[in-house]
Write a protein that holds these residues in place. Structure first.
Motif, mmCIF file in Angstrom:
data_model
loop_
_atom_site.group_PDB
_atom_site.id
_atom_site.type_symbol
_atom_site.label_atom_id
_atom_site.label_comp_id
_atom_site.label_asym_id
_atom_site.label_seq_id
_atom_site.Cartn_x
_atom_site.Cartn_y
_atom_site.Cartn_z
ATOM 1 N N ILE A 1 -4.492 -16.364 56.912
ATOM 2 C CA ILE A 1 -5.550 -16.963 56.093
ATOM 3 C C ILE A 1 -5.441 -16.493 54.652
ATOM 4 O O ILE A 1 -5.526 -17.287 53.705
ATOM 5 C CB ILE A 1 -6.936 -16.633 56.675
ATOM 6 N N TRP A 2 -5.245 -15.195 54.479
ATOM 7 C CA TRP A 2 -5.129 -14.638 53.127
ATOM 8 C C TRP A 2 -3.949 -15.259 52.383
ATOM 9 O O TRP A 2 -4.072 -15.687 51.235
ATOM 10 C CB TRP A 2 -4.963 -13.123 53.216
ATOM 11 N N GLY A 3 -2.801 -15.313 53.052
ATOM 12 C CA GLY A 3 -1.610 -15.858 52.405
ATOM 13 C C GLY A 3 -1.752 -17.320 52.039
ATOM 14 O O GLY A 3 -1.338 -17.750 50.947
ATOM 15 N N LYS B 1 -6.138 -28.140 50.019
ATOM 16 C CA LYS B 1 -5.737 -29.243 50.897
ATOM 17 C C LYS B 1 -4.960 -28.728 52.092
ATOM 18 O O LYS B 1 -5.122 -29.212 53.223
ATOM 19 C CB LYS B 1 -4.881 -30.243 50.112
ATOM 20 N N THR B 2 -4.143 -27.680 51.865
ATOM 21 C CA THR B 2 -3.335 -27.113 52.942
ATOM 22 C C THR B 2 -4.112 -26.106 53.764
ATOM 23 O O THR B 2 -4.150 -26.174 54.998
ATOM 24 C CB THR B 2 -2.076 -26.442 52.361
ATOM 25 N N TYR B 3 -4.751 -25.145 53.083
ATOM 26 C CA TYR B 3 -5.362 -24.055 53.843
ATOM 27 C C TYR B 3 -6.741 -24.385 54.392
ATOM 28 O O TYR B 3 -7.212 -23.742 55.334
ATOM 29 C CB TYR B 3 -5.402 -22.763 53.027
ATOM 30 N N GLY B 4 -7.406 -25.408 53.848
ATOM 31 C CA GLY B 4 -8.772 -25.729 54.267
ATOM 32 C C GLY B 4 -8.944 -25.884 55.770
ATOM 33 O O GLY B 4 -9.728 -25.163 56.396
ATOM 34 N N PRO B 5 -8.219 -26.824 56.398
ATOM 35 C CA PRO B 5 -8.395 -27.018 57.845
ATOM 36 C C PRO B 5 -7.894 -25.838 58.661
ATOM 37 O O PRO B 5 -8.440 -25.536 59.727
ATOM 38 C CB PRO B 5 -7.582 -28.280 58.139
#
Length: 287
Positions: A239-241, A249-253
């Protein structure tokens, strides 16, 4: 509830299509708004009118709530696409609807959020959802916030992993929750339209651990039970990375799923549809 004028936003989505089906069964007069009217299912000339509109474009919503008693919005996205962000859809699109509802003196606004969203405002998806919840609560319109546990449709990710022969979990896999089928949730929402309830948290009939769900997915595909448990610190590092090196857009879901699945999320049970049956049916698509 019967013979009520209801505006349904999000009618072509997973939950929205079930809501449309149940509302028509109950003989409500439904206006379903959709960007592509051809995608609206459950056509019924007696109880359904389809209007083309884009909730992200307020001009297409002008006077859309005229004569409406209840607005139900399932509008929201899990994965950002078409250049639209969570704020564009989960917040602003619903605000566009709310402004029309206030203008037309709608009696009741029902909004579908997600379980424990109010406790996870740091997540991008919940930041937008809960910002709208705050606006709805202060709007002066009678409201109901629906907070469902995970949908059965969200559980397909376990089937996809199982199809490769293994399911990968962070931590012990003992975290529990009770996902709900879209039709069960739709029936619960329609049943409560006569009630004066501000918030409802709801899940399916079966409380399952991540290990249980993994086993169900593997069994549905006739795969041997192979579950790989990875240290939880890898989840936190992931999550941190992603937050540091990728866009929302990438990490949200990903942060949404990895955060909620790291803890117990058990909601009051409802319905009679079981994840095992859903998996057995969906497994046919993997053959």
């Amino acid at each position: 509830m019967k013979n009520t004028n209801i505006l349904l936003a999000g009618s072509t989505g997973y939950l929205g299509s079930y809501l449309l089906k149940v509302l028509i069964e109950k003989q409500n007069q439904v206006i379903a708004i959709a960007r592509n009217p051809n995608k609206v299912e459950h056509r019924n000339e007696d109880y359904l009118e389809v209007k083309q509109a884009e909730v992200t474009n307020p001009e297409t919503l002008r006077d859309i709530c005229k004569g409406i008693n209840i607005v139900i919005s399932t509008v929201g996205i899990t994965r950002q696409k078409d250049g639209l962000t969570y704020m564009d859809v989960d917040y602003q699109a619903n605000m566009n609807l709310l402004k029309e509802a206030v203008k037309s003196e709608v009696q009741h606004f029902v909004y579908v959020s997600a379980i424990n969203g109010n406790f996870h405002r740091n997540l991008k998806i919940f930041e937008a959802k809960e910002k709208f919840v705050d606006a709805l609560k202060s709007s002066g319109v009678a409201y109901t916030i629906i907070r469902p546990n995970g949908f059965f449709s969200d559980m397909k990710d376990f089937l996809r992993m199982a199809n490769s022969g293994r399911v990968y979990l962070f931590g012990s896999g003992n975290q529990k929750f009770n996902p709900i089928h879209g039709e069960d949730l739709a029936r619960a929402i329609v049943d409560m339209l006569d009630e004066n309830t501000n918030e409802i948290t709801i899940g399916g009939p079966d409380v399952l651990s991540l290990n249980d769900i993994s086993k169900l997915a593997l069994s549905a595909l006739n795969k041997p039970i192979k579950i790989v448990h990875m240290p939880d610190f890898l989840r936190r590092i992931t999550i941190w990375g992603l937050r540091i090196f990728t866009s929302a857009k990438t990490y949200g879901p990903i942060e949404f799923f990895l955060t909620l699945m790291a803890e117990d999320n058990i909601a009051p049970p409802f319905g009679n549809r079981h994840l095992s049956d859903y998996y057995n049916q969906e497994a046919k698509n993997f053959i």
